[in-house]
Write an enzyme that holds these catalytic residues in place. Structure first.
Site, PDB file in Angstrom:
ATOM      1  N   GLN A   1       7.013  34.758 -29.123  1.00 44.89           N
ATOM      2  CA  GLN A   1       6.766  34.216 -30.457  1.00 44.89           C
ATOM      3  C   GLN A   1       5.442  34.745 -31.017  1.00 44.89           C
ATOM      4  OE1 GLN A   1       8.552  29.953 -29.124  1.00 44.89           O
ATOM      5  NE2 GLN A   1       7.518  29.895 -31.095  1.00 44.89           N
TER       6      GLN A   1
ATOM      7  N   GLU B   1       9.374  22.310 -38.718  1.00 42.24           N
ATOM      8  CA  GLU B   1       9.172  21.316 -37.674  1.00 42.24           C
ATOM      9  C   GLU B   1       9.215  19.893 -38.190  1.00 42.24           C
ATOM     10  OE1 GLU B   1       5.690  23.245 -36.481  1.00 42.24           O
ATOM     11  OE2 GLU B   1       6.730  24.558 -35.084  1.00 42.24           O
TER      12      GLU B   1
ATOM     13  N   ARG C   1       9.227  22.579 -31.392  1.00 37.98           N
ATOM     14  CA  ARG C   1       9.503  22.409 -32.812  1.00 37.98           C
ATOM     15  C   ARG C   1       8.525  21.414 -33.427  1.00 37.98           C
ATOM     16  NH1 ARG C   1      15.142  23.677 -35.248  1.00 37.98           N
ATOM     17  NH2 ARG C   1      14.515  23.871 -37.397  1.00 37.98           N
ATOM     18  N   CYS C   2       7.257  21.693 -33.222  1.00 35.45           N
ATOM     19  CA  CYS C   2       6.242  20.765 -33.681  1.00 35.45           C
ATOM     20  C   CYS C   2       4.928  21.500 -33.671  1.00 35.45           C
ATOM     21  CB  CYS C   2       6.223  19.561 -32.749  1.00 35.45           C
ATOM     22  SG  CYS C   2       4.657  19.065 -32.103  1.00 35.45           S
TER      23      CYS C   2
END
Lengths: 806, 166, 290
Positions: free
Chosen positions: A237, A760, A384-385
């Site tokens: 990522q 997110e 996802r945060c």
């Protein structure tokens, strides 16, 4: 012959710029099976590496016998910590300032920890080799329960640092203690609690889970001995960060390392960190002189490659009797597993957890986080945060419900009463943030209207009465969450990763024909950057999005960037795009002025080019200006039309949203049905509404899974009991609820295009919403806080505890 | 173990190879035949990313040995496009309805949906959801996948869908 | 730790005789490969590592669904998908389709076979309980010749059945239940693709609205599929009135001993096992005519 002059609307539409539901560029290859993911990379002579992993959660490794493995046909080498020590790589630094074993060095600290790396001609031979390696263990006492980690007689996990009582984030007060981190004003908070009319105090736990993207972590490392160059294809990522880390660790000069992140099959935070597999593949390639591929299987992914959450949050709210919050006090016991490998900006050991005052105007607050070691996998990624923001949102949204319940107030009304008001923005929170913009009351009121909140409560009252009369075995819960996120790390003054400031970047080259390429420091894992980034450029400089190629993931060609996670792509890289585009536009304006023989100030922008103010027929399109930039630039001006921007954001962005969930629960089985889920998101300026809605659907689905059962659970001796897709809850299309989406738009005042980031939000806001629905369903029977995850059997346990089974 | 001779029709072409008996069909397709559209996501027969069509059945190719496919007719995502090279209605539908994000589950999802529509040309939403329950997606929440399949069903039955992606 | 099977030799016999000969030759070193949806995952984890794999997928004799007088005869290699599509099977015993649709997921049902599901002895499989409800018999062939074993006598424990080494299940013979019988299969699971947290099958007949005959069987609630004989006996002559029903549920729970696992505690699984029994009974009774 009449040539129809396109209307303004047609010119605008042709651009497919911001606000357009542009169809995705990526889909053309993905729908034909022509994506290029890491495991699709094949190189001549490529070998395959596979791990021998620990069966024990805590044990001494007495002996590793590879003699049988080396006789397996196709097996070429077995790498152990002893091998790695020769290149000083048996341990590696973590993003959080700790060190982590690459391969077991004398002992293992969690189940499935990497012990040896078997290198073979293909994955079948490698698997046979793994099977043949014999490891002799001597088991040690196992520490699984976070609450027992700091007991005086707790097992010593980290022998390597047992005498080092100062860590990367200050003093350690116990051999299993990593750091204590505090924010806010303790004295003022204590004083507020001392005189509070009403207080609540609850241990609100957010269980350990895992991002589990459908594609696991994998890489191909290829070292060219002649050139001294290393190329690594990987599921990264943040490819540039990986390059820098690889250079620092391997001592290969950074310009001789080429990191390529091809298409990535989902990340959700899992693919931010550097894992032993990457290091071992690189070392194996250096040792063998051949390319080496490493592809983890799903069980390895779930049990060894990172984790998320595992926060135990003792949460106290002080309030007045009439429902005004006066103080927040939170203590977090943060279970980091065997090594502190949290993927947070370096100065933030608990990420941005101090957003835990949420959407509410707390005059004072105090937060203490204690990080501890246990015999569990290391990691602590932002699933996802944005860096512990989902934990913070869960903490405050659950606690607000509990306080509302104690006050006897409606949970929505209690929130409305305590929201930060529109006129308070930019708002300085008690724990140190400056919220950029928000309009919480408008969003909440719109959401309540949309779901028919009053009617739902009326229906619930009837159902509760019917349940008490014994007419139904179903109870109804209404979940509310109103979250404020903090995304877009971040300003370099307080955000860096291993010393590299968390800016992001964009380079745009407009070609002579008016087509363009944009190269980015971020890396999409499904977010659709190739589509949306082009839309920003299209609107900014008037080139159709279809004529703009967006390229990411090749560190040789892309400008340095910090990557995609924490919803930072739009807030940071999105801003870099706009800034780079504006540099191009400025140069184009100079060219236009020269061509039209007017002063630059006499020009105005008009969709896809410049025109002379008051003389709209005198104009030059961007396409014409691009040609001129290469063909006949004004005297004294460099030819070409390119720009680079490295954007250091002045602040984070603060998306928010109002979510409602309606749930029915069968108390005899614990089976729930999500009757309705409504999500209103405000992410500022909306670049591509179609992609935003898709992101919201996906994030809500992950939130649903997490709240309702997705967990990494250990037994008392440290075995992961649910480490495969049989038991780890990934809902199918059948279990997944249907989503209703909605929005308001409150642009970010400091972002060049006013956008905030959204990927997110649905996870951050969704988890408390589902959990609050379960809690709300049972509240009338006397419960106060029911811990997640809410899988069927645990819901049933609650019903049983309430004596509902007769 | 001695390698065995297998012959199968893959995406319309006859292919013959020598395989070790334990070779999983997914590895045969990906490694030997270079068909990297089908993916591996779970290893335990749950995720469906490796789904292919074999003799008219949707099959998880991670749970079939290549030797079992001797003589089989196989279609992978690479063979889904129409004979004239245009995209299949499902491929088009997934793009039009935003039925994918990272794209990793998409090849399996489309190939599975293809068989579903062969069996139920005009499925209800519940039939679609039940019919794709062997394919996991981590990105989309399935809502737009359902729409993508509805789009394709409508197009294939000659009544194109008007509704847009959400 | 890659999930790759150990090496083996592969055999693809064309007849039952050829298959039994291969099994006889390789004995304990051979395993039968049916649909492979349970065995192949076990082989990938090397929980099973047979040296010889006898793929019975090419044996035509093992295929097909036929009504033979009062019996329904289903070839062991009939897939769940084929079973669901068979009008003959569904007309004769609709519980087969109802239960079959609750197994695993679509792809697994295309490959997974009825024979594999009943023969491998996994207590989590659904068809053993269904076959017990229907009082099916399994036709078995071995080197010593054919024999038949009742489903109700077949299961001995987890992965332990009456099938001896070298034997192969060839067909399932189901006495067709009378027209108007009631049936239901209730399965609680966490998600599609999961095994049952608790499941119960019921086949019953009624006379004058009261239960005349009743069979109840349980899936994944003990170390094998079990027939709840006492529970069923309690209900004869009733229309599931309260005291009898409660007694039946208690009797069913008494023979449940589910392991605590990620699906829940023993207590939970036993509790919902009772709920599944009750719901299956109610649905079966509502469907019964007579």
């Amino acid at each position: 012959m009449n040539i129809a002059v396109p209307t303004r609307e047609q010119r605008e539409a042709k651009l497919e710029g911001m606000g357009c539901k542009r169809k995705r560029v990526e889909d053309i290859r993905f729908t034909q099976g022509k994506g290029n993911y890491v495991d699709d990379v094949k190189l001549p002579g490529m070998l395959f590496g596979d791990f021998v992993r620990s069966q024990y959660a805590h044990a001494r490794v007495k002996k590793i016998d590879d003699s049988k493995a080396l006789k397996v046909p196709g097996v070429l080498a077995v790498i152990t910590a002893e091998t790695l020590k020769t290149v000083n790589l048996a341990w590696m630094p973590t993003l959080a300032g700790d060190v982590q074993m690459v391969l077991a060095d004398g002992k293992v600290l969690f189940q499935n920890q990497e012990i040896a790396f078997v290198v073979a001609v293909d994955r079948y031979a490698a698997a046979d080799g793994v099977e043949a390696v014999e490891v002799e263990y001597e088991d040690l006492p196992v520490l699984v329960d976070a609450f027992k980690a700091l007991a005086p007689d707790a097992p010593l996990l980290r022998e390597d640092i047992k005498d080092k009582m100062t860590g990367a984030h200050g003093p350690r007060r116990h051999h299993n203690h990593i750091f204590e981190w505090s924010m806010g004003d303790k004295d003022l908070t204590d004083a507020a609690f001392a005189k509070a009319e009403v207080t609540t105090k609850d241990v609100i736990s957010y269980h350990r889970t895992h991002p589990s993207p459908l594609e696991t972590c994998q890489c191909v490392a290829s070292f060219d001995k002649i050139k001294g160059e290393l190329t690594v294809w990987g599921t990264f990522q943040a490819p540039h960060v990986i390059r820098t880390v690889a250079s620092l660790l391997s001592k290969i000069p950074e310009h001789k390392i080429h990191v390529i992140a091809p298409d990535i099959g989902g990340g959700f935070g899992n693919k931010v960190g550097a894992y032993p597999g990457y290091i071992c593949a690189i070392v194996a390639s250096i040792v063998t002189g051949k390319p080496v591929k490493w592809v983890e299987d799903r069980i390895e992914n779930l049990t060894a490659t990172s984790f998320a959450r595992d926060y135990h949050m003792t949460t106290e709210i002080a309030a007045t009797k009439d429902g005004k919050v006066t103080a927040l006090r939170v203590h977090v016991l943060a279970d980091h597993g065997a090594f502190d490998a949290c993927a947070d900006p370096s100065k933030w050991p608990a990420g941005f957890f101090n957003i835990c005052t949420g959407s509410y105007d707390f005059p004072v607050a105090h937060l203490v986080v204690d990080g501890i070691y246990t015999n569990k996998a290391p990691g602590g990624v932002a699933y996802r945060c944005s860096f512990r923001v989902t934990e913070a949102a869960y903490c405050i949204e659950r606690a607000m419900d509990i306080m509302a319940q104690k006050l006897g107030m409606d949970a929505a009304e209690f929130r409305l009463k305590n929201f930060v008001r529109r006129e308070q923005f930019p708002y300085h929170s008690a724990l140190g943030w400056e919220y950029d913009s928000g309009d919480y009351h408008t969003a909440m009121n719109k959401a309540m209207e949309a779901v028919g909140y009053k009617q739902l409560r009326a229906e619930q009252a009837e159902k509760r009465a019917a349940f008490k009369r014994g007419e139904t075995r179903e109870i109804m819960g209404i979940g509310i969450s109103f979250f404020t996120e903090i995304v877009g790390a971040g300003p370099s003054r307080n955000c860096d990763i291993l010393g590299v400031a968390m800016f992001d970047s964009c380079e745009i080259r407009v070609h002579p024909t008016g087509a363009a390429i944009a190269r980015m420091g971020t890396k999409s894992q499904g977010q659709g950057h190739e589509t949306t980034y082009a839309q920003i450029i299209a609107t900014e400089i008037g080139i159709p999005a279809d004529d703009i190629m967006v390229e990411e993931g090749n560190t040789d060609t892309a400008p340095y960037g910090l990557g995609t996670y924490g919803s930072r792509s739009t807030p940071v890289a999105g801003a870099a795009i706009a800034m780079a585009a504006r540099k191009i536009k400025a140069k184009a304006q100079m060219i236009a002025a020269y061509m039209l023989e007017v002063h630059e100030a006499d020009l105005e922008w008009d969709i896809d080019g410049f025109r002379v103010k008051g003389l709209p027929e005198k104009s030059k399109t961007m396409k014409e200006l691009a040609w001129a930039a290469y063909n006949s630039p004004p005297p004294g001006l460099e030819p070409g039309l390119e720009a680079v921007s490295y954007y250091d954001p002045p602040n984070m962005t603060y998306p928010f949203g109002a979510y409602f969930c309606v749930m029915d629960i069968d108390v005899d089985t614990g089976v729930y049905k999500i009757r309705r889920f409504y999500a209103l998101d405000d992410c500022g300026t909306r670049i591509n509404p179609m992609i935003i809605e898709g992101q919201v659907h996906g994030g809500l689905t992950e939130a649903f899974a997490i709240a309702m059962g997705q967990e990494i659970r250990y037994d008392e001796i440290g075995n992961v009991v649910n480490g495969s897709f049989m038991d780890f809850f990934i809902p199918t299309a059948v279990e997944t609820p249907k989503w209703e989406t909605d929005y308001t738009v409150t642009p970010s005042p400091h972002h060049p295009i006013g956008a905030k980031g959204v990927g997110e939000s649905p996870n951050v806001g969704g988890v408390p919403c589902f959990s609050n629905a379960v809690n709300d369903a049972f509240a009338f029977l006397g419960t106060r806080h029911i811990q997640m995850p809410h899988d069927y059997w645990r819901i049933w346990e609650v019903a049983k505890g309430l004596g509902l089974h007769g | 173990m001695a390698k065995m001779h297998v012959k199968m029709n893959v995406n319309g072409a006859e292919v013959e190879s020598l395989v070790e008996p334990r070779t999983l069909l997914i590895h045969h397709l990906r490694e030997t035949l270079n068909l990297t559209g089908p993916h591996i996501g779970c290893d335990t027969t749950h995720c469906g990313a490796c789904t292919i069509d074999m003799d008219g059945k949707s099959v998880k190719s991670c749970t079939v040995f290549a030797v079992q496919a001797d003589g089989a007719m196989i279609t992978t995502i690479e063979g889904m496009a129409n004979p004239d090279g245009t995209l299949h209605a499902l491929q088009e539908g997934f793009r039009m309805m935003h039925g994918l994000q990272c794209g990793f589950c998409t090849p399996g999802m489309i190939v599975r949906a293809h068989r579903l529509l062969k069996e139920i040309p005009n499925p209800t939403e519940d039939e679609i959801r039940f019919g794709i329950a062997g394919n996991l997606c981590r990105c989309t929440g399935y809502q737009n996948i359902v729409k993508a399949i509805q789009y394709a069903a409508a197009k294939l039955s000659g009544a194109p869908m008007q509704e847009a992606a959400e | 730790m890659s999930v790759i099977p150990a090496p083996f030799s592969y055999h693809r016999p064309k007849s039952i005789a050829e298959a039994t000969a291969l099994l006889a030759e390789h004995n304990d070193e051979a395993r039968i490969l049916a649909g492979g949806q349970s065995l192949i995952p076990m082989m990938k984890f090397r929980l099973a590592a047979p040296e010889h794999l006898v793929d019975v997928g090419a044996i035509a004799e093992l295929k097909g669904i036929q009504r033979v007088g009062d019996a329904l005869v289903i070839g062991a290699m009939t897939t769940q998908h084929e079973l669901q599509l068979s009008k003959t099977a569904t007309d004769a015993a609709p519980i087969l389709k109802e239960a079959s649709l609750l197994i695993a997921d679509p792809q697994v049902r295309y490959m997974g076979t009825l024979g594999g599901n009943v023969a491998n002895g996994d207590p989590g499989n659904d068809m053993p309980a269904v076959m017990m409800c229907l009082d099916a018999a399994y036709r078995i062939m071995g080197a010593a010749g054919p024999r038949t074993v009742k489903a109700r006598d077949f299961y001995e424990g987890t992965y332990a059945t009456a099938l001896a080494t070298g034997e192969i299940l060839t067909a399932i013979e189901i006495p067709v239940p009378p027209a108007g019988h009631g049936y239901a299969y209730e399965k609680l699971k966490r998600k599609i693709g999961d095994y049952a947290t608790a499941a119960a099958g019921v086949v019953l007949t009624t006379r004058g609205g009261r239960i005349a005959t009743c069979a109840i069987a349980l899936s994944n609630l003990a170390d094998k599929a079990v027939l709840a004989t006492d529970a069923a006996a309690t209900l004869i002559g009733t229309a599931l009135e309260k005291p009898a029903l409660d007694k039946a549920i208690a009797a069913a729970r008494a023979i449940m001993s589910p392991a605590a696992d990620t699906r829940g505690t023993t207590e939970y699984r036993t509790a919902v096992g009772g709920v599944m029994v009750e719901r299956a009974l109610r649905r079966a009774l509502a469907r019964a005519k007579g």
